[in-house]
Design an enzyme around this catalytic site. Structure first.
Site, PDB file in Angstrom:
ATOM      1  N   VAL A  45      10.359 -47.298 -26.133  1.00  0.00           N
ATOM      2  CA  VAL A  45      11.112 -46.057 -25.994  1.00  0.00           C
ATOM      3  C   VAL A  45      10.354 -44.865 -25.373  1.00  0.00           C
ATOM      4  CG1 VAL A  45      12.640 -44.776 -27.255  1.00  0.00           C
ATOM      5  CG2 VAL A  45      12.536 -47.040 -27.816  1.00  0.00           C
ATOM      6  N   LYS A  59      13.692 -34.678 -25.265  1.00  0.00           N
ATOM      7  CA  LYS A  59      15.258 -34.623 -25.072  1.00  0.00           C
ATOM      8  C   LYS A  59      15.430 -33.261 -24.157  1.00  0.00           C
ATOM      9  CE  LYS A  59      14.918 -38.023 -26.430  1.00  0.00           C
ATOM     10  NZ  LYS A  59      13.980 -38.516 -27.219  1.00  0.00           N
ATOM     11  N   ARG A 103       2.828 -46.256 -32.166  1.00  0.00           N
ATOM     12  CA  ARG A 103       2.341 -45.127 -33.150  1.00  0.00           C
ATOM     13  C   ARG A 103       1.873 -46.078 -34.393  1.00  0.00           C
ATOM     14  NH1 ARG A 103       3.256 -40.177 -31.867  1.00  0.00           N
ATOM     15  NH2 ARG A 103       3.290 -39.426 -34.052  1.00  0.00           N
ATOM     16  N   HIS A 157      42.609 -41.150 -25.299  1.00  0.00           N
ATOM     17  CA  HIS A 157      42.414 -41.421 -23.841  1.00  0.00           C
ATOM     18  C   HIS A 157      42.525 -40.145 -23.034  1.00  0.00           C
ATOM     19  CE1 HIS A 157      43.284 -43.698 -20.485  1.00  0.00           C
ATOM     20  NE2 HIS A 157      44.094 -42.929 -19.955  1.00  0.00           N
ATOM     21  N   ALA A 190       1.050 -45.069 -23.897  1.00  0.00           N
ATOM     22  CA  ALA A 190       2.449 -45.057 -25.032  1.00  0.00           C
ATOM     23  C   ALA A 190       2.608 -46.359 -25.364  1.00  0.00           C
ATOM     24  CB  ALA A 190       3.795 -44.483 -24.236  1.00  0.00           C
TER      25      ALA A 190
HETATM   26  C1  LIG Z   1       7.603 -38.604 -27.412  1.00  0.00           C
HETATM   27  C2  LIG Z   1       8.378 -39.009 -28.714  1.00  0.00           C
HETATM   28  C3  LIG Z   1       9.659 -39.034 -28.775  1.00  0.00           C
HETATM   29  C4  LIG Z   1      10.350 -39.282 -29.840  1.00  0.00           C
HETATM   30  N1  LIG Z   1      11.871 -39.202 -29.932  1.00  0.00           N
HETATM   31  C5  LIG Z   1      12.489 -39.943 -31.086  1.00  0.00           C
HETATM   32  C6  LIG Z   1      13.996 -39.754 -30.738  1.00  0.00           C
HETATM   33  O1  LIG Z   1      14.441 -39.546 -29.987  1.00  0.00           O
HETATM   34  N2  LIG Z   1      14.692 -40.187 -31.973  1.00  0.00           N
HETATM   35  C7  LIG Z   1      13.931 -40.590 -32.992  1.00  0.00           C
HETATM   36  O2  LIG Z   1      14.460 -40.951 -34.068  1.00  0.00           O
HETATM   37  N3  LIG Z   1      12.590 -40.728 -33.187  1.00  0.00           N
HETATM   38  C8  LIG Z   1      11.744 -40.189 -32.072  1.00  0.00           C
HETATM   39  N4  LIG Z   1      10.446 -40.147 -32.086  1.00  0.00           N
HETATM   40  C9  LIG Z   1       9.761 -40.552 -33.533  1.00  0.00           C
HETATM   41  C10 LIG Z   1       9.897 -39.498 -34.567  1.00  0.00           C
HETATM   42  O3  LIG Z   1       9.024 -38.321 -34.018  1.00  0.00           O
HETATM   43  C11 LIG Z   1       9.167 -40.009 -35.729  1.00  0.00           C
HETATM   44  O4  LIG Z   1       9.924 -41.134 -36.185  1.00  0.00           O
HETATM   45  C12 LIG Z   1       9.247 -38.856 -36.728  1.00  0.00           C
HETATM   46  O5  LIG Z   1       8.696 -37.461 -36.521  1.00  0.00           O
HETATM   47  C13 LIG Z   1       8.803 -39.226 -38.250  1.00  0.00           C
HETATM   48  O6  LIG Z   1       8.908 -38.058 -39.097  1.00  0.00           O
HETATM   49  P1  LIG Z   1       7.886 -38.074 -40.306  1.00  0.00           P
HETATM   50  O7  LIG Z   1       8.173 -36.635 -40.902  1.00  0.00           O
HETATM   51  O8  LIG Z   1       7.556 -39.414 -40.891  1.00  0.00           O
HETATM   52  O9  LIG Z   1       6.382 -37.822 -39.518  1.00  0.00           O
HETATM   53  P2  LIG Z   1       5.994 -36.709 -38.503  1.00  0.00           P
HETATM   54  O10 LIG Z   1       6.962 -36.206 -37.561  1.00  0.00           O
HETATM   55  O11 LIG Z   1       4.737 -37.424 -37.877  1.00  0.00           O
HETATM   56  O12 LIG Z   1       5.515 -35.597 -39.499  1.00  0.00           O
HETATM   57  C14 LIG Z   1       4.428 -35.604 -40.447  1.00  0.00           C
HETATM   58  C15 LIG Z   1       3.944 -34.260 -40.694  1.00  0.00           C
HETATM   59  O13 LIG Z   1       2.917 -34.145 -41.903  1.00  0.00           O
HETATM   60  C16 LIG Z   1       1.813 -33.589 -41.258  1.00  0.00           C
HETATM   61  N5  LIG Z   1       0.729 -33.968 -42.288  1.00  0.00           N
HETATM   62  C17 LIG Z   1       0.215 -35.144 -42.083  1.00  0.00           C
HETATM   63  N6  LIG Z   1      -0.832 -35.282 -43.042  1.00  0.00           N
HETATM   64  C18 LIG Z   1      -0.801 -34.080 -43.741  1.00  0.00           C
HETATM   65  C19 LIG Z   1      -1.572 -33.735 -44.954  1.00  0.00           C
HETATM   66  N7  LIG Z   1      -2.485 -34.480 -45.254  1.00  0.00           N
HETATM   67  N8  LIG Z   1      -1.480 -32.554 -45.196  1.00  0.00           N
HETATM   68  C20 LIG Z   1      -0.288 -31.598 -44.482  1.00  0.00           C
HETATM   69  N9  LIG Z   1       0.323 -32.067 -43.740  1.00  0.00           N
HETATM   70  C21 LIG Z   1       0.084 -33.299 -43.242  1.00  0.00           C
HETATM   71  C22 LIG Z   1       1.522 -33.765 -39.956  1.00  0.00           C
HETATM   72  O14 LIG Z   1       0.968 -32.563 -39.360  1.00  0.00           O
HETATM   73  C23 LIG Z   1       3.311 -33.639 -39.564  1.00  0.00           C
HETATM   74  O15 LIG Z   1       3.471 -32.236 -39.183  1.00  0.00           O
HETATM   75  C24 LIG Z   1       9.810 -39.847 -31.099  1.00  0.00           C
HETATM   76  C25 LIG Z   1       8.189 -39.799 -31.049  1.00  0.00           C
HETATM   77  C26 LIG Z   1       7.675 -39.531 -29.846  1.00  0.00           C
HETATM   78  C27 LIG Z   1       6.064 -39.330 -30.107  1.00  0.00           C
END
Ligand SMILES: Cc1cc2nc3c(=O)[nH]c(=O)nc-3n(C[C@H](O)[C@H](O)[C@H](O)COP(=O)(O)OP(=O)(O)OC[C@H]3O[C@@H](n4cnc5c(N)ncnc54)[C@H](O)[C@@H]3O)c2cc1C
Length: 475
Positions: A191, A58, A279, A451, A276
């Site tokens: 996206v 963003k 995921r 408005h 891309a």
């Molecule tokens: C380029 C891009 C743009 C995006 N834009 C948007 C957007 O605008 N809006 C939106 O809603 N979503 C967006 N997303 C998706 C969004 O980033 C994910 O849906 C979100 O980050 C998921 O959150 P999470 O906490 O499940 O996982 P993650 O953000 O992947 O976090 C997981 C964390 O757990 C850690 N981890 C994993 N396994 C272990 C372990 N065994 N021990 C310790 N740590 C561990 C990882 O290192 C990481 O830090 C985007 C994704 C990308 C790639």
């Protein structure tokens, strides 16, 4: 430091850190383990979203949109900006600064909620024990009454286009480019592909997007998708649907991409190729033998609608479980789980999850598409209001797109709202709230909208569903 907690969260992304904070707010003792390391080797909370996803993308979209507007659109306001140019290094520095402030902020929020932040790897052992290995190599066995798995996701790689981190890169690589590639290929018109393609196109790259599906933006309402395709074309993005990549190889300073489409074998040469294509859940090294936690055929941790894994006291949330991979979906799951653990009420309304694509114009929706409603056989009505007829959009010189509302013909309940236009990502929040409260089109019709605002477009779309729009001719 204690070795025993009420709750241990593994993963500090937008699913894990809110779970930890809410659990702390609920008076529980909590540890949050996260292993994220940036390309410079620094450890940071915030996961994909803050470090390599939502926030940096963003930041770059904002910078490049301003640049694009200064070049292409300011003149109509009478603003002359001769010789406007973009310094990519400054743009990237601003982005990195934002990421650093946000990720440091997560650490401060965790501490503020009394959570113990632990940076390193977490592995679930049987009986709610967790092995923690710090980035410095220290290994400890912790125990908890509840463990929340929030390990997130990782980019899907294509065998036909292996990432080399230089010419063939993933979405994270595309956020960190230090120069504008002359020719940029993007595999995947989802996206992420569309947002990243827009960033570099606005800076002058010739962008070709290869999408395997025949339908452009198949997940979106097709009226919205058709309008979006028009605007991407106007921006100069060459989006080729039905294009299945069969190979990509680096040859000198270029990448030769081969793909097949309806006409047969095709090829393309680009300077940089971004893969891309989506995921996949990330669970590598997360589960020791004998935990009982199950993965489904696609590698997602199996959970029920309350994010219970079926193993007592073990929960899983965010991208590593079923459902759309969205930060806000993970956040709500984290809060729900932390509340359920504390014996409070907790729920996620999976029916009403907004989606936003932060391109220009923005694209946002919630609820069912017209295609889905039609397929359900439910009688429905549709109201559409073009931003062309909005005074505020005219004043902003942002008249592209429309707001569309779909409601049940008999009950008048709003079934879906689809917006393409200025600030669509902000405007959709009104529709989300309305649908959360099972609002009817009439509820929106009778709600006063200031408005002139962009939000009047949704008001008028609701009126248009009953052919009672005031600021547009009803057809
Ligand atoms: C380029 C891009 C743009 C995006 N834009 C948007 C957007 O605008 N809006 C939106 O809603 N979503 C967006 N997303 C998706 C969004 O980033 C994910 O849906 C979100 O980050 C998921 O959150 P999470 O906490 O499940 O996982 P993650 O953000 O992947 O976090 C997981 C964390 O757990 C850690 N981890 C994993 N396994 C272990 C372990 N065994 N021990 C310790 N740590 C561990 C990882 O290192 C990481 O830090 C985007 C994704 C990308 C790639």
């Amino acid at each position: 430091m204690a070795d025993s907690f009420d709750v241990i969260v593994i993963g500090g992304g937008p699913a894990g850190y809110p779970a930890a904070i809410r659990a702390g707010q609920n008076g529980l003792s909590v540890a949050c383990i996260d292993e994220w390391k940036n390309h410079d080797g620094s450890a940071a909370f915030g996961g994909t979203c803050l470090n390599a996803g939502c926030i940096p993308s963003k930041a770059l979209l904002e910078s490049t949109e301003l640049y694009h507007r200064a070049r292409e659109e300011f003149a109509v306001h009478g603003i002359q900006v001769p010789g406007v140019s973009m310094d990519v290094a400054t743009m990237q520095k601003r982005k990195s600064g934002i990421v650093k402030k946000m990720t440091d902020g997560v650490m401060a929020l965790l501490k503020g909620a009394g959570v113990t932040p632990l940076q390193g790897h977490g592995r679930l052992l049987p009986d709610r024990k967790v092995e923690f290995k710090s980035h410095q190599g220290e290994v400890r066995t912790l125990s908890a009454k509840h463990v929340v798995l929030a390990s997130g996701s990782t980019p899907i790689e294509l065998k036909s286009a292996p990432i080399d981190g230089r010419r063939i890169i993933d979405s994270w690589g595309a956020l960190e480019l230090t120069a504008v590639p002359k020719r940029l290929g993007v595999i995947g018109a989802g996206v992420i592909g569309l947002e990243l393609g827009s960033v570099w196109r606005r800076l002058g790259s010739e962008v070709v997007v290869l999408e395997a599906l025949d339908t452009f933006l198949a997940i979106a309402d097709q009226q919205l998708a058709k309008e979006a395709a028009k605007h991407f074309k106007k921006l100069g993005m060459d989006i080729r649907t039905g294009a299945k990549v069969t190979g990509a190889a680096v040859k000198g300073d270029a990448v030769k991409v081969s793909y097949t489409d309806a006409k047969g074998e095709q090829s393309l040469e680009v300077d940089t190729l971004v893969v891309a294509v989506g995921r996949r859940p990330f669970t590598a090294g997360l589960l020791a033998e004998g935990t009982g936690v199950q993965l489904d055929a696609r590698g997602f941790i199996t959970v029920d609608d309350k994010c219970r894994t079926g193993v007592e006291g073990v929960w899983a949330i965010g991208d590593c479980v079923r459902g759309p991979m969205l930060a806000h979906k993970g956040k709500e799951e984290g809060v729900m789980v932390a509340d359920l653990i504390a014996g409070h009420y907790g729920e996620v309304n999976y029916r009403i999850e907004p989606s936003v694509i932060y391109t220009a114009p923005e694209i946002a929706w919630v609820g069912e598409t017209e295609e889905q409603v039609k397929a359900s056989g439910r009688p429905y009505k549709v109201g559409v209001f073009p931003f062309m007829a909005s005074g505020r959009a005219r004043a902003m010189e942002s008249t592209q797109g429309f707001a569309k509302l779909i409601a049940d013909k008999a009950s008048d309940e709003i079934l879906g709202v689809h917006i393409i236009g200025p600030m669509a990502g902000e405007l959709i929040a009104e529709a989300v709230l309305a649908m959360e409260y099972t609002a009817s089109a009439e509820d929106l019709q009778r709600t006063i909208h200031a408005h002139p605002t962009l939000s009047e477009a949704l008001h008028e779309a609701a009126l248009a569903a009953d052919k009672r729009a005031i600021d547009n001719i009803n057809r």
